[in-house]
Scaffold this active site. Sequence first.
Site, PDB file in Angstrom:
ATOM      1  N   SER A  31       7.520   2.005 -10.842  1.00  0.00           N
ATOM      2  CA  SER A  31       6.095   1.732 -10.882  1.00  0.00           C
ATOM      3  C   SER A  31       5.303   2.869 -10.287  1.00  0.00           C
ATOM      4  CB  SER A  31       5.768   0.419 -10.171  1.00  0.00           C
ATOM      5  OG  SER A  31       5.577   0.679  -8.807  1.00  0.00           O
ATOM      6  N   LYS A  32       4.047   2.890 -10.656  1.00  0.00           N
ATOM      7  CA  LYS A  32       3.148   3.966 -10.268  1.00  0.00           C
ATOM      8  C   LYS A  32       3.029   4.079  -8.744  1.00  0.00           C
ATOM      9  CE  LYS A  32      -0.999   5.836 -12.269  1.00  0.00           C
ATOM     10  NZ  LYS A  32      -2.304   5.636 -12.821  1.00  0.00           N
ATOM     11  N   ARG A  33       3.176   2.940  -8.085  1.00  0.00           N
ATOM     12  CA  ARG A  33       3.025   2.939  -6.634  1.00  0.00           C
ATOM     13  C   ARG A  33       4.099   3.782  -5.941  1.00  0.00           C
ATOM     14  NH1 ARG A  33       3.813  -2.320  -4.521  1.00  0.00           N
ATOM     15  NH2 ARG A  33       4.406  -2.892  -6.630  1.00  0.00           N
ATOM     16  N   HIS A  34       5.245   3.916  -6.605  1.00  0.00           N
ATOM     17  CA  HIS A  34       6.361   4.597  -5.934  1.00  0.00           C
ATOM     18  C   HIS A  34       6.631   5.995  -6.454  1.00  0.00           C
ATOM     19  CE1 HIS A  34       7.245   0.244  -5.243  1.00  0.00           C
ATOM     20  NE2 HIS A  34       7.165   0.735  -4.025  1.00  0.00           N
ATOM     21  N   GLY A  35       5.654   6.597  -7.062  1.00  0.00           N
ATOM     22  CA  GLY A  35       5.882   7.968  -7.538  1.00  0.00           C
ATOM     23  C   GLY A  35       5.393   8.154  -8.949  1.00  0.00           C
TER      24      GLY A  35
END
Length: 487
Positions: free
Chosen positions: A256-260
């Site tokens: 997901s975008k939150r993790h990279g």
Amino acid sequence: MDVRVRFAPSPTGYLHVGGLRTALYNYLFAKKHGGKCILRIEDTDRTRLVDNATENLISNLRWAGIEFDESLENGGEFGPYIQSERFDLYTKYGKELLEKDLAYYAFDTSDELAEMRDRLQKEGGSFKYDRNKMRNSVTIGMDEAKKLIDAGENYVIRMKVPEEGEVKFKDIIRGEVTVPCKDVDDQILLKSDGYPTYHLANVVDDHFMQISHVIRGEEWLPSTPKHVLLYQFFGWDTPDFAHLPLLLNEKKAKLSKRHGDVAVEDFKAKGYLKDAFVNFIALLGWNPTGDREIYTMQEFIDLFDLSKVNKAGAVFDLKKLAWMNQQYLKELNTSEAIPMLKAELKKFGVSDLEDDYIAQIFDLFKERVTFINEIPEMTDYLYAEPKEFEEKYMAKRWKENTAELVKPLIAKLATLNEFTHDSTHDITKVHCEDEGVKMGELMHPLRLMLTGKSAGAGMFDTMALIGKEECMKRFESFLSKKESGEL
Ligand code: GLU
């Protein structure tokens, strides 16, 4: 049967790497079977529209080398290929289901829906729309519903999922899937603003675009029973389905975008080579032969087999991606590399080099880096005299007697007419043999004086690249700084 597949992204503003994998698998499948690959833009969610999102999608897909037989740009006989230009069709088919009593009007406000959800949660049941207890044309009757509509009340149109029975479909990757109707939600088909939801538009379009196989991410698997029911409601043939495994990060959680980074353009900007990146993406969930990692696009096409795609999530392994980039970098044609390195050098402020010189730099450094964009900084001493000298390297390699040791060699180097790898090597070798010193003892001080860095390409190649005149200048300047105590 004619194979017709589609990639149907929503223009969210970027192309997710999972989206690229879906597009690629659709493309490979179409090519393998001599079919058509279609690009359809699904922009029904007007609240999520982003400027230039469609252009961005198209340019990233083009970068990856995925071509579409039918699309917004290329046209085709089943267009328009963007849903916002097909709204009348969805309204028509939504209404058709109302007439067949396979859909109904629902008037519930958001508060009423929230209350329903609370109640269902307390009852420990599902989160399905509770058709028989809510305000809709099933509970209040069609006449009453029409009156509300005439009075301007907001409404949506929901599909009327049968209370009994089950929905069955075949998934090429997962096998037979069976879901009891009681677990399928009465999906909204047309929203209160009259726009269709993804589900209605997707089914109508797949039907009218004569899609034979729906190949998409696993996150759409829970929606498929609704879609299958819609095909049945309309009396249309159902396409074959294949739901591709989720992409996971290294911690095995959903990527997901939150993790990279997850956007293709982020990887592009980092400097991954297109072919390396596409090769890596193609292996997320499938390996054609299981005995190697590097394949050409044509091999991927020839070997593509949906039934061999894994069910289990595929790990997006950045280390493997870096390795893949190195493999492609090593094999990259120098002629292709020159403009790439030239662009990177320009960003670094170096723009006056001949192509031939750039080619030599590339050839010397391609096996020492993961990305071309690492080369300029790593080779800064090729463009200007080093300003800094690694302290540890200096301490280790420059001793009391080093200056006296290197001076005779420098003097010999100064006599060379041709300053090449071979000539500098040969004269150094003979010198070392004559003087009884180890080459390494002299090479490190030379490297230090010329580059300031402990790591780099071979010393003779480096000297040849820097050139005789510049080498001599640097030796002199270093030695005089040492003498004066400046260094
Ligand atoms: N518009 C959907 C998406 O953004 C398409 C899903 C499908 O292929 O049916 O992923």
